[in-house]
Scaffold this active site. Structure first.
Site, PDB file in Angstrom:
ATOM      1  N   SER A 136       0.840  -1.189   0.000  1.00  0.00           N
ATOM      2  CA  SER A 136       0.000   0.000   0.000  1.00  0.00           C
ATOM      3  C   SER A 136       0.876   1.240   0.000  1.00  0.00           C
ATOM      4  CB  SER A 136      -0.908  -0.005   1.235  1.00  0.00           C
ATOM      5  OG  SER A 136      -1.694   1.155   1.286  1.00  0.00           O
ATOM      6  N   LYS A 162      -1.287  -1.034  -4.367  1.00  0.00           N
ATOM      7  CA  LYS A 162      -2.441  -0.215  -3.985  1.00  0.00           C
ATOM      8  C   LYS A 162      -1.986   1.216  -3.809  1.00  0.00           C
ATOM      9  CE  LYS A 162      -4.365  -0.311   0.289  1.00  0.00           C
ATOM     10  NZ  LYS A 162      -5.236  -0.798   1.381  1.00  0.00           N
ATOM     11  N   GLU A 214     -11.366   0.456  -3.361  1.00  0.00           N
ATOM     12  CA  GLU A 214     -11.612   0.144  -1.951  1.00  0.00           C
ATOM     13  C   GLU A 214     -12.297   1.304  -1.242  1.00  0.00           C
ATOM     14  OE1 GLU A 214      -9.130  -1.139   2.084  1.00  0.00           O
ATOM     15  OE2 GLU A 214      -8.070  -0.924   0.175  1.00  0.00           O
ATOM     16  N   ASP A 239     -14.289  -1.927   3.129  1.00  0.00           N
ATOM     17  CA  ASP A 239     -13.325  -1.921   4.229  1.00  0.00           C
ATOM     18  C   ASP A 239     -14.032  -1.372   5.466  1.00  0.00           C
ATOM     19  OD1 ASP A 239     -11.270  -1.471   6.055  1.00  0.00           O
ATOM     20  OD2 ASP A 239     -10.037  -0.291   4.709  1.00  0.00           O
ATOM     21  N   GLY A 291      -4.010  -3.860   5.970  1.00  0.00           N
ATOM     22  CA  GLY A 291      -3.011  -3.475   6.965  1.00  0.00           C
ATOM     23  C   GLY A 291      -3.417  -2.225   7.721  1.00  0.00           C
TER      24      GLY A 291
END
Length: 368
Positions: A136, A162, A214, A239, A291
């Site tokens: 990420s 990401k 996301e 998420d 994460g």
């Protein structure tokens, strides 16, 4: 297992590089580590993946510390626990506070696996020996820096990239990335920065062949995400909208998205994570493990849960060195060619570096 001692450590750890999302920029992580000790002297470790402010979720480090101290630890201390699944039932009377609940439950899971002499992944029902990992990348003021970061991470073998986006830092950024990296597995994360009024912007992202968008809309929302998913081709990944098994049921029924990012802390622990995993397996909803800028302890729990069969997409569990000059575990988490090996030692499979833990601690409290 009889739990006769619990220790809480509040840590402030400076990040190796600042990490920027639509919420803001983090330079330092403030979080809690929980150690649960059995009457046989075995320690289990869990991480409360908070931050200083209630931006991602309503909890923050000081509130979770109080929740653990006043309500959750008294339910565990000097009691016998037959199986970690029992912890969730004990905590049910108290609403939400999932990050705090997950921290102590994670410590109990680690302790249980060590007591049984098996890896945490095995205790959870995991079947994989290795997992694929993505990375990420935060928002950059300079697109050149982002491109350099992507090039570096692609060279390191990460299986998915990401990038964080927000209004004004989206279409042009994605277009530039795609011009330089037309074929890499790429996804974007909005952290709830858009509304349905931005459908035209989110539709425009369909042309970039993204793995997913996301959490584009409001945290907790399921209805508007369902409306959005009907309007765009790119899969919506939920998420901040998924905090429980019940949320997952509703999201599936409403067709609010096609993918779920599961974060152990956000849903309240490993037991709830297993239940969500099994439900998503039943309905063909792929999972990946997100994460929370964890230290090695939280990272180890992520590795264990990702060993379950329906975590079919690369997660965010990058190497320790991506975030920290020195992590608080030994050995550190190391990604090799985009893959992580599932530890085969009992428990989380890593040793806690007490010197490093105490060096970064600003407060400790012991309960006996």
């Amino acid at each position: 297992m009889r739990i006769n001692e619990i220790n809480m450590f509040k840590l402030n750890m400076k990040m190796k590089n600042p990490f920027t999302t639509s919420f803001g920029t983090q330079h330092t992580r403030s979080f809690i580590i929980v150690e649960a000790k059995s009457s046989k002297g075995v320690s289990g470790w869990g991480e409360c993946v908070t931050s200083d402010s209630p931006l991602y979720i309503e909890e923050f480090t000081d509130s979770s510390w109080l929740m653990l101290e006043k309500f959750l630890i008294p339910l565990i201390l000097n009691t016998t626990i037959d199986h970690p699944d029992d912890v969730q039932e004990r905590f049910n009377p108290y609403k939400r506070n999932h990050l705090a609940k997950s921290a102590i439950e994670g410590a109990i899971w680690d302790l249980y696996a060590k007591t049984e002499g098996i890896p945490l992944a095995t205790a959870l029902g995991g079947t994989r020996t290795s997992i694929e990992v993505g990375v990420s990348l935060g928002i950059e003021d300079n697109i050149t820096n982002l491109l350099a970061n992507i090039k570096e991470k692609v060279a390191e073998g990460y299986k998915r990239i990401k990038i964080k986006i927000k209004p004004g830092k989206d279409i042009e950024v994605i277009d530039t990335v795609r011009q330089h990296f037309p074929d890499i597995p790429l996804m974007v994360d909005a952290n709830s920065a858009y509304t349905l009024e931005d459908v035209h912007v989110l539709k425009e992202m369909d042309k970039f062949n993204l793995m997913m968008i996301e959490q584009p809309l409001t945290a907790g929302d399921l209805i508007d995400h369902a409306k959005l998913q009907k309007e765009i081709k790119t899969p919506v990944c939920l998420d901040e909208s998924i905090h429980s098994f019940e949320d997952t049921q509703k999201a599936i029924e409403l067709k609010s998205g096609k993918i779920i990012n599961l974060k152990i802390g956000r849903v309240g622990g490993l037991t709830q994570s297993k239940e969500i995993h099994d439900l998503c397996t039943q309905f063909g909803i792929p999972l990946w493990c997100g994460g929370m800028l964890e230290s090695g302890i939280g990272r180890a729990h992520n590795i264990a849960i990702t060993s379950l069969e329906n975590f079919t997409l690369p997660g965010d569990t990058a190497s320790s060195s991506r975030y920290w000059e020195k992590d608080i575990i030994e050995p550190e988490v190391v990604v090799e060619n985009g893959k992580l090996t599932i530890p085969d030692k009992p428990g989380i499979g890593f040793e806690v570096d007490m010197n490093e833990l105490l060096k970064n601690s600003v407060e400790k409290q012991t309960f006996k």
